[in-house]
Design a protein around this motif. Structure first.
Motif, PDB file in Angstrom:
ATOM      1  N   TRP A  76      -1.679   6.519   2.096  1.00  0.00           N
ATOM      2  CA  TRP A  76      -0.439   5.808   1.747  1.00  0.00           C
ATOM      3  C   TRP A  76       0.658   6.127   2.760  1.00  0.00           C
ATOM      4  O   TRP A  76       1.330   5.232   3.265  1.00  0.00           O
ATOM      5  N   GLU A  77       0.804   7.405   3.072  1.00  0.00           N
ATOM      6  CA  GLU A  77       1.846   7.830   4.005  1.00  0.00           C
ATOM      7  C   GLU A  77       1.622   7.211   5.390  1.00  0.00           C
ATOM      8  O   GLU A  77       2.563   6.731   6.029  1.00  0.00           O
ATOM      9  N   SER A  78       0.385   7.187   5.854  1.00  0.00           N
ATOM     10  CA  SER A  78       0.063   6.580   7.150  1.00  0.00           C
ATOM     11  C   SER A  78       0.355   5.086   7.150  1.00  0.00           C
ATOM     12  O   SER A  78       0.857   4.546   8.134  1.00  0.00           O
ATOM     13  N   MET A  79       0.026   4.418   6.052  1.00  0.00           N
ATOM     14  CA  MET A  79       0.289   2.985   5.915  1.00  0.00           C
ATOM     15  C   MET A  79       1.788   2.707   6.047  1.00  0.00           C
ATOM     16  O   MET A  79       2.203   1.803   6.780  1.00  0.00           O
ATOM     17  N   ILE A  80       2.600   3.496   5.348  1.00  0.00           N
ATOM     18  CA  ILE A  80       4.052   3.332   5.404  1.00  0.00           C
ATOM     19  C   ILE A  80       4.549   3.551   6.832  1.00  0.00           C
ATOM     20  O   ILE A  80       5.344   2.758   7.353  1.00  0.00           O
ATOM     21  N   GLN A  81       4.075   4.591   7.493  1.00  0.00           N
ATOM     22  CA  GLN A  81       4.515   4.905   8.858  1.00  0.00           C
ATOM     23  C   GLN A  81       4.142   3.798   9.847  1.00  0.00           C
ATOM     24  O   GLN A  81       4.970   3.386  10.653  1.00  0.00           O
ATOM     25  N   ARG A  82       2.902   3.313   9.799  1.00  0.00           N
ATOM     26  CA  ARG A  82       2.466   2.270  10.745  1.00  0.00           C
ATOM     27  C   ARG A  82       3.296   0.999  10.635  1.00  0.00           C
ATOM     28  O   ARG A  82       3.471   0.285  11.599  1.00  0.00           O
ATOM     29  N   CYS A  83       3.780   0.725   9.416  1.00  0.00           N
ATOM     30  CA  CYS A  83       4.492  -0.531   9.183  1.00  0.00           C
ATOM     31  C   CYS A  83       6.010  -0.418   9.292  1.00  0.00           C
ATOM     32  O   CYS A  83       6.684  -1.439   9.447  1.00  0.00           O
ATOM     33  N   TYR A  94       0.914  -3.023  13.787  1.00  0.00           N
ATOM     34  CA  TYR A  94       1.197  -3.252  12.360  1.00  0.00           C
ATOM     35  C   TYR A  94       2.619  -3.785  12.183  1.00  0.00           C
ATOM     36  O   TYR A  94       2.818  -4.986  12.219  1.00  0.00           O
ATOM     37  N   GLY A  95       3.584  -2.890  12.001  1.00  0.00           N
ATOM     38  CA  GLY A  95       4.967  -3.318  11.811  1.00  0.00           C
ATOM     39  C   GLY A  95       5.474  -4.176  12.947  1.00  0.00           C
ATOM     40  O   GLY A  95       6.222  -5.132  12.737  1.00  0.00           O
ATOM     41  N   GLY A  96       5.041  -3.872  14.161  1.00  0.00           N
ATOM     42  CA  GLY A  96       5.464  -4.623  15.340  1.00  0.00           C
ATOM     43  C   GLY A  96       4.989  -6.061  15.356  1.00  0.00           C
ATOM     44  O   GLY A  96       5.573  -6.907  16.033  1.00  0.00           O
ATOM     45  N   ARG A  97       3.954  -6.359  14.608  1.00  0.00           N
ATOM     46  CA  ARG A  97       3.495  -7.759  14.539  1.00  0.00           C
ATOM     47  C   ARG A  97       3.721  -8.382  13.161  1.00  0.00           C
ATOM     48  O   ARG A  97       3.115  -9.381  12.807  1.00  0.00           O
ATOM     49  N   GLY A  98       4.624  -7.740  12.394  1.00  0.00           N
ATOM     50  CA  GLY A  98       5.047  -8.343  11.133  1.00  0.00           C
ATOM     51  C   GLY A  98       4.300  -7.901   9.892  1.00  0.00           C
ATOM     52  O   GLY A  98       4.541  -8.433   8.810  1.00  0.00           O
ATOM     53  N   ILE A  99       3.388  -6.947  10.019  1.00  0.00           N
ATOM     54  CA  ILE A  99       2.672  -6.444   8.841  1.00  0.00           C
ATOM     55  C   ILE A  99       3.633  -5.532   8.078  1.00  0.00           C
ATOM     56  O   ILE A  99       4.212  -4.622   8.657  1.00  0.00           O
ATOM     57  N   THR A 100       3.800  -5.774   6.795  1.00  0.00           N
ATOM     58  CA  THR A 100       4.721  -4.987   5.979  1.00  0.00           C
ATOM     59  C   THR A 100       3.985  -4.370   4.791  1.00  0.00           C
ATOM     60  O   THR A 100       2.824  -4.690   4.538  1.00  0.00           O
ATOM     61  N   VAL A 101       4.684  -3.502   4.088  1.00  0.00           N
ATOM     62  CA  VAL A 101       4.188  -2.931   2.842  1.00  0.00           C
ATOM     63  C   VAL A 101       5.056  -3.537   1.745  1.00  0.00           C
ATOM     64  O   VAL A 101       6.283  -3.508   1.849  1.00  0.00           O
ATOM     65  N   CYS A 102       4.446  -4.096   0.723  1.00  0.00           N
ATOM     66  CA  CYS A 102       5.223  -4.720  -0.352  1.00  0.00           C
ATOM     67  C   CYS A 102       6.161  -3.691  -0.982  1.00  0.00           C
ATOM     68  O   CYS A 102       5.916  -2.488  -0.934  1.00  0.00           O
ATOM     69  N   LYS A 118      -8.596   7.165  -3.590  1.00  0.00           N
ATOM     70  CA  LYS A 118      -9.414   6.766  -2.445  1.00  0.00           C
ATOM     71  C   LYS A 118     -10.831   7.315  -2.590  1.00  0.00           C
ATOM     72  O   LYS A 118     -11.028   8.522  -2.673  1.00  0.00           O
ATOM     73  N   PRO A 119     -11.831   6.428  -2.624  1.00  0.00           N
ATOM     74  CA  PRO A 119     -13.222   6.900  -2.696  1.00  0.00           C
ATOM     75  C   PRO A 119     -13.626   7.562  -1.374  1.00  0.00           C
ATOM     76  O   PRO A 119     -13.186   7.143  -0.306  1.00  0.00           O
ATOM     77  N   GLU A 120     -14.468   8.560  -1.458  1.00  0.00           N
ATOM     78  CA  GLU A 120     -14.932   9.256  -0.265  1.00  0.00           C
ATOM     79  C   GLU A 120     -15.678   8.280   0.643  1.00  0.00           C
ATOM     80  O   GLU A 120     -16.452   7.441   0.190  1.00  0.00           O
ATOM     81  N   GLY A 121     -15.416   8.362   1.935  1.00  0.00           N
ATOM     82  CA  GLY A 121     -16.091   7.512   2.913  1.00  0.00           C
ATOM     83  C   GLY A 121     -15.499   6.121   3.041  1.00  0.00           C
ATOM     84  O   GLY A 121     -16.098   5.251   3.679  1.00  0.00           O
ATOM     85  N   ARG A 122     -14.361   5.886   2.450  1.00  0.00           N
ATOM     86  CA  ARG A 122     -13.718   4.575   2.533  1.00  0.00           C
ATOM     87  C   ARG A 122     -12.279   4.722   3.025  1.00  0.00           C
ATOM     88  O   ARG A 122     -11.708   5.791   2.946  1.00  0.00           O
ATOM     89  N   SER A 123     -11.744   3.630   3.519  1.00  0.00           N
ATOM     90  CA  SER A 123     -10.353   3.615   3.956  1.00  0.00           C
ATOM     91  C   SER A 123      -9.727   2.296   3.521  1.00  0.00           C
ATOM     92  O   SER A 123     -10.430   1.355   3.142  1.00  0.00           O
ATOM     93  N   TYR A 133       0.310  -5.298   3.382  1.00  0.00           N
ATOM     94  CA  TYR A 133      -0.270  -4.368   2.423  1.00  0.00           C
ATOM     95  C   TYR A 133       0.347  -4.684   1.067  1.00  0.00           C
ATOM     96  O   TYR A 133       1.544  -4.457   0.853  1.00  0.00           O
ATOM     97  N   GLU A 134      -0.455  -5.237   0.168  1.00  0.00           N
ATOM     98  CA  GLU A 134       0.015  -5.619  -1.162  1.00  0.00           C
ATOM     99  C   GLU A 134      -1.178  -5.788  -2.084  1.00  0.00           C
ATOM    100  O   GLU A 134      -2.298  -5.978  -1.612  1.00  0.00           O
ATOM    101  N   PRO A 135      -0.939  -5.705  -3.410  1.00  0.00           N
ATOM    102  CA  PRO A 135      -2.060  -5.918  -4.336  1.00  0.00           C
ATOM    103  C   PRO A 135      -2.679  -7.294  -4.083  1.00  0.00           C
ATOM    104  O   PRO A 135      -1.990  -8.255  -3.792  1.00  0.00           O
ATOM    105  N   GLY A 136      -3.972  -7.365  -4.159  1.00  0.00           N
ATOM    106  CA  GLY A 136      -4.659  -8.641  -3.931  1.00  0.00           C
ATOM    107  C   GLY A 136      -5.092  -8.833  -2.488  1.00  0.00           C
ATOM    108  O   GLY A 136      -5.936  -9.669  -2.201  1.00  0.00           O
ATOM    109  N   ASN A 137      -4.491  -8.082  -1.553  1.00  0.00           N
ATOM    110  CA  ASN A 137      -4.888  -8.206  -0.159  1.00  0.00           C
ATOM    111  C   ASN A 137      -5.475  -6.901   0.382  1.00  0.00           C
ATOM    112  O   ASN A 137      -5.767  -6.803   1.557  1.00  0.00           O
ATOM    113  N   CYS A 138      -5.639  -5.909  -0.471  1.00  0.00           N
ATOM    114  CA  CYS A 138      -6.148  -4.624  -0.006  1.00  0.00           C
ATOM    115  C   CYS A 138      -7.327  -4.160  -0.845  1.00  0.00           C
ATOM    116  O   CYS A 138      -7.433  -4.502  -2.018  1.00  0.00           O
TER     117      CYS A 138
END
Length: 171
Positions: A76-83, A94-102, A118-123, A133-138
């Motif tokens: 979650w923290e990495s997602m926020i930082q990238r955007c 990410y953020g530089g091309r318009g990807i946001t976090v809802c 987060k399940p082990e072995g997944r991202s 990044y929003e419900p329904g798209n992740c």
């Protein structure tokens, strides 16, 4: 130069400020009982100002979910930082091309409620790579699922137009 002398504050046992209740007034200090049950001594000049609890209020505000060391929180923290952080090394993709976090996911507890642990072995993976990044798209995806869901790189597009461009024009 004029000095303002503040009148002596009258403090009595039973007085309450935020989570603290006065149990005893001693010279320069006030003994209190916090709502959490801890006894605490406050300097008389701080009574009714900045000290609101024995310290439990701060601890509660800092640790609300107890997962700050978990893989889910790290994701979650990495997602926020990238955007949101232009100084992040991945911001341009990410953020530089318009990807946001809802807005809802700006709070970890909401992200956790929607995505689960987060399940082990997944991202985290965006189903629509141009979507935010929003419900329904992740989803939590495996590496192979992520690899099949990447946006096309400029290099791949160039190879369709000019096959020798893919390797820099060298044969």
């Amino acid at each position: 130069m004029a000095y303002f002398i503040q009148p002596k504050l009258k403090i009595a046992p039973g007085d309450r400020y935020e989570r603290l209740v006065v149990t005893e007034v001693i010279p320069r200090h006030v003994k209190c009982l916090c709502d959490c049950g801890t006894e605490h001594t406050v300097h008389r000049s701080d009574w009714g100002k900045k000290v609101k609890s024995c310290g439990c209020l701060r601890r509660e505000s800092v640790t609300t979910h107890g997962m700050s060391d978990s893989p889910t929180y790290s994701t979650w923290e990495s997602m926020i930082q990238r955007c949101t952080n232009p100084r992040c090394k991945d911001y341009a993709d990410y953020g530089g091309r318009g990807i946001t976090v809802c807005q809802r996911w700006r709070t970890f507890e909401n992200f956790l409620a929607d995505m689960g642990v987060k399940p082990e072995g997944r991202s985290i993976d965006r189903i629509d790579n141009d979507g935010s990044y929003e419900p329904g798209n992740c989803r939590w995806a495996t590496l192979s699922e992520q690899n099949s869901n990447q946006r096309r790189q400029a290099r791949q597009v160039l190879s369709v137009i000019n096959p020798s461009a893919a390797d820099g024009g060298y044969r």
